[in-house]
Design a protein around this motif. Sequence first.
Motif, PDB file in Angstrom:
ATOM      1  N   ASN A 115      40.098 -28.865  61.403  1.00  0.00           N
ATOM      2  CA  ASN A 115      40.471 -27.504  59.658  1.00  0.00           C
ATOM      3  C   ASN A 115      39.630 -28.296  59.157  1.00  0.00           C
ATOM      4  OD1 ASN A 115      42.319 -26.025  61.454  1.00  0.00           O
ATOM      5  ND2 ASN A 115      43.722 -27.549  60.693  1.00  0.00           N
ATOM      6  N   MET A 116      39.271 -27.562  58.199  1.00  0.00           N
ATOM      7  CA  MET A 116      38.571 -27.865  56.833  1.00  0.00           C
ATOM      8  C   MET A 116      39.118 -26.333  55.996  1.00  0.00           C
ATOM      9  SD  MET A 116      35.192 -29.273  57.440  1.00  0.00           S
ATOM     10  CE  MET A 116      34.732 -30.115  55.726  1.00  0.00           C
ATOM     11  N   PHE A 117      38.823 -26.660  53.756  1.00  0.00           N
ATOM     12  CA  PHE A 117      39.492 -26.366  52.861  1.00  0.00           C
ATOM     13  C   PHE A 117      38.954 -26.239  51.878  1.00  0.00           C
ATOM     14  CE2 PHE A 117      43.447 -25.830  55.447  1.00  0.00           C
ATOM     15  CZ  PHE A 117      43.827 -27.038  55.916  1.00  0.00           C
ATOM     16  N   LEU A 146      46.602 -26.896  43.061  1.00  0.00           N
ATOM     17  CA  LEU A 146      45.852 -25.600  43.824  1.00  0.00           C
ATOM     18  C   LEU A 146      45.291 -24.957  44.432  1.00  0.00           C
ATOM     19  CD1 LEU A 146      44.913 -29.316  45.617  1.00  0.00           C
ATOM     20  CD2 LEU A 146      43.356 -28.516  43.892  1.00  0.00           C
ATOM     21  N   ARG A 147      44.601 -24.402  43.871  1.00  0.00           N
ATOM     22  CA  ARG A 147      44.412 -22.428  44.999  1.00  0.00           C
ATOM     23  C   ARG A 147      43.258 -22.264  46.025  1.00  0.00           C
ATOM     24  NH1 ARG A 147      43.849 -18.609  40.581  1.00  0.00           N
ATOM     25  NH2 ARG A 147      42.501 -20.028  39.511  1.00  0.00           N
ATOM     26  N   LEU A 148      44.147 -22.149  47.214  1.00  0.00           N
ATOM     27  CA  LEU A 148      43.133 -22.022  48.015  1.00  0.00           C
ATOM     28  C   LEU A 148      42.277 -20.872  48.212  1.00  0.00           C
ATOM     29  CD1 LEU A 148      42.335 -23.106  51.049  1.00  0.00           C
ATOM     30  CD2 LEU A 148      44.212 -21.171  52.013  1.00  0.00           C
ATOM     31  N   ILE A 149      40.878 -20.963  48.277  1.00  0.00           N
ATOM     32  CA  ILE A 149      39.584 -20.386  48.483  1.00  0.00           C
ATOM     33  C   ILE A 149      39.990 -19.550  49.902  1.00  0.00           C
ATOM     34  CG2 ILE A 149      37.348 -19.770  47.466  1.00  0.00           C
ATOM     35  CD1 ILE A 149      37.928 -22.391  45.629  1.00  0.00           C
ATOM     36  N   TYR A 150      39.050 -20.716  51.119  1.00  0.00           N
ATOM     37  CA  TYR A 150      38.309 -19.840  51.881  1.00  0.00           C
ATOM     38  C   TYR A 150      39.162 -21.850  52.908  1.00  0.00           C
ATOM     39  CZ  TYR A 150      36.058 -15.605  52.069  1.00  0.00           C
ATOM     40  OH  TYR A 150      35.722 -15.269  51.988  1.00  0.00           O
ATOM     41  N   PHE A 151      39.848 -21.113  54.352  1.00  0.00           N
ATOM     42  CA  PHE A 151      39.377 -22.512  54.767  1.00  0.00           C
ATOM     43  C   PHE A 151      38.833 -22.493  56.118  1.00  0.00           C
ATOM     44  CE2 PHE A 151      42.869 -21.644  57.951  1.00  0.00           C
ATOM     45  CZ  PHE A 151      43.600 -20.211  57.699  1.00  0.00           C
ATOM     46  N   SER A 152      38.899 -23.586  57.000  1.00  0.00           N
ATOM     47  CA  SER A 152      37.854 -23.045  58.296  1.00  0.00           C
ATOM     48  C   SER A 152      38.776 -23.959  59.017  1.00  0.00           C
ATOM     49  CB  SER A 152      37.147 -23.333  58.697  1.00  0.00           C
ATOM     50  OG  SER A 152      36.189 -23.597  59.656  1.00  0.00           O
ATOM     51  N   TYR A 153      39.488 -23.260  61.000  1.00  0.00           N
ATOM     52  CA  TYR A 153      39.884 -23.518  61.822  1.00  0.00           C
ATOM     53  C   TYR A 153      38.440 -24.026  63.112  1.00  0.00           C
ATOM     54  CZ  TYR A 153      40.699 -19.290  63.067  1.00  0.00           C
ATOM     55  OH  TYR A 153      40.478 -18.277  64.013  1.00  0.00           O
ATOM     56  N   ASP A 154      37.805 -23.850  62.816  1.00  0.00           N
ATOM     57  CA  ASP A 154      36.624 -24.340  63.773  1.00  0.00           C
ATOM     58  C   ASP A 154      35.310 -24.297  63.280  1.00  0.00           C
ATOM     59  OD1 ASP A 154      36.957 -23.581  67.554  1.00  0.00           O
ATOM     60  OD2 ASP A 154      35.406 -25.156  66.465  1.00  0.00           O
ATOM     61  N   VAL A 155      34.543 -24.673  63.782  1.00  0.00           N
ATOM     62  CA  VAL A 155      33.181 -24.013  64.278  1.00  0.00           C
ATOM     63  C   VAL A 155      32.459 -22.712  63.796  1.00  0.00           C
ATOM     64  CG1 VAL A 155      30.785 -23.524  64.033  1.00  0.00           C
ATOM     65  CG2 VAL A 155      31.964 -25.442  64.506  1.00  0.00           C
ATOM     66  N   GLY A 203      43.970 -30.648  63.692  1.00  0.00           N
ATOM     67  CA  GLY A 203      45.050 -29.344  64.289  1.00  0.00           C
ATOM     68  C   GLY A 203      46.160 -29.760  64.269  1.00  0.00           C
ATOM     69  N   VAL A 204      47.319 -30.377  64.059  1.00  0.00           N
ATOM     70  CA  VAL A 204      47.720 -30.797  64.389  1.00  0.00           C
ATOM     71  C   VAL A 204      48.520 -30.233  62.961  1.00  0.00           C
ATOM     72  CG1 VAL A 204      49.635 -32.120  64.294  1.00  0.00           C
ATOM     73  CG2 VAL A 204      47.708 -32.750  65.492  1.00  0.00           C
ATOM     74  N   LEU A 205      50.349 -29.064  63.376  1.00  0.00           N
ATOM     75  CA  LEU A 205      50.145 -28.563  62.059  1.00  0.00           C
ATOM     76  C   LEU A 205      50.910 -29.161  61.093  1.00  0.00           C
ATOM     77  CD1 LEU A 205      52.410 -25.651  63.332  1.00  0.00           C
ATOM     78  CD2 LEU A 205      50.229 -25.764  62.196  1.00  0.00           C
TER      79      LEU A 205
END
Lengths: 108, 113
Positions: free
Chosen positions: B31-33, B43-52, B96-98
Motif C-alpha cells: 500500500n502507498m498513499f 491529513l487528507r487522503l488524495i489517492y492510494f494504491s494497494y498494488d502496482v 497489506g495487513v489491515l
Amino acid sequence: ILNVEQSPQSLHVQEGDSTNFTCSFPSSNFYALHWYRWETAKSPEALFVMTLNGDEKKKGRISATLNTKEGYSYLYIKGSQPEDSATYLCAFSNQFYFGTGTSLTVIP
Amino acid sequence: DVKVTQSSRYLVKRTGEKVFLECVQDMDHENMFWYRQDPGLGLRLIYFSYDVKMKEKGDIPEGYSVSREKKERFSLILESASTNQTSMYLCASSSGVLISEAFFGQGTRLTVV
C-alpha cells in the motif's frame, strides 16, 4: 468520507502536567485505531495501534485506551516534557482516515 | 532501517505547470498513499494504491492523478498546478495487513505562485 474528530485542536501545558486528548471515530466497520506523533520538521511516527475494545497500550509516559462500541480513544501523557511537544494524530481503519490532530505545546 | 523517500523537500512551481511528486519506499509494501496537510484540516487522503497499476481515489482527488508502475514508487501528478494546491504533501506506505502501521516520508512543501 468518514468523520474522525480530535479534540482539543491545540493544547498548552506546563512541564510536569499530565494531559489527555480524544479521538472520535465511527463505531461501525472498525478494524484498527492508530496514534501517531508528528514533530515539527520530522515525519509522523507511529505510537500505537489498537484493535480490540478495551485495549490499553503504554509506551513510557504515554498511554492510550480504546472504546470501539462508543467510538473513541484517549491518549494520555503523564508528566509532560518539552520533548512531548508535537501534533498527535489518530487514524481510523487502515490508514485512510486521519483526524485533524491535537497540537501539544509543553512549556518549560 | 525502513525508509520512505520523497524526491523534494521544497518546491516552487508556477500556476499551470505540470508537477510531479515522487515517492519511493524500500520495504516492499503493497500500500502507498498520498496525503496533503493544511492548517486545521489534518491529513487528507488524495489517492492510494494497494498494488502496482492499481489506484483508488481518496477524499480530495480533484486536480491530481497518480502513477504506480513499480511497487516501490508512487507518483503524484498535478496536471495544471493552481495556487490552492499550495500545501504540504506527505507520502506513506504500509504492508497489506489491515492493522499495520504506516511509514511516512519527510514531506514536500509545495508552493504554487
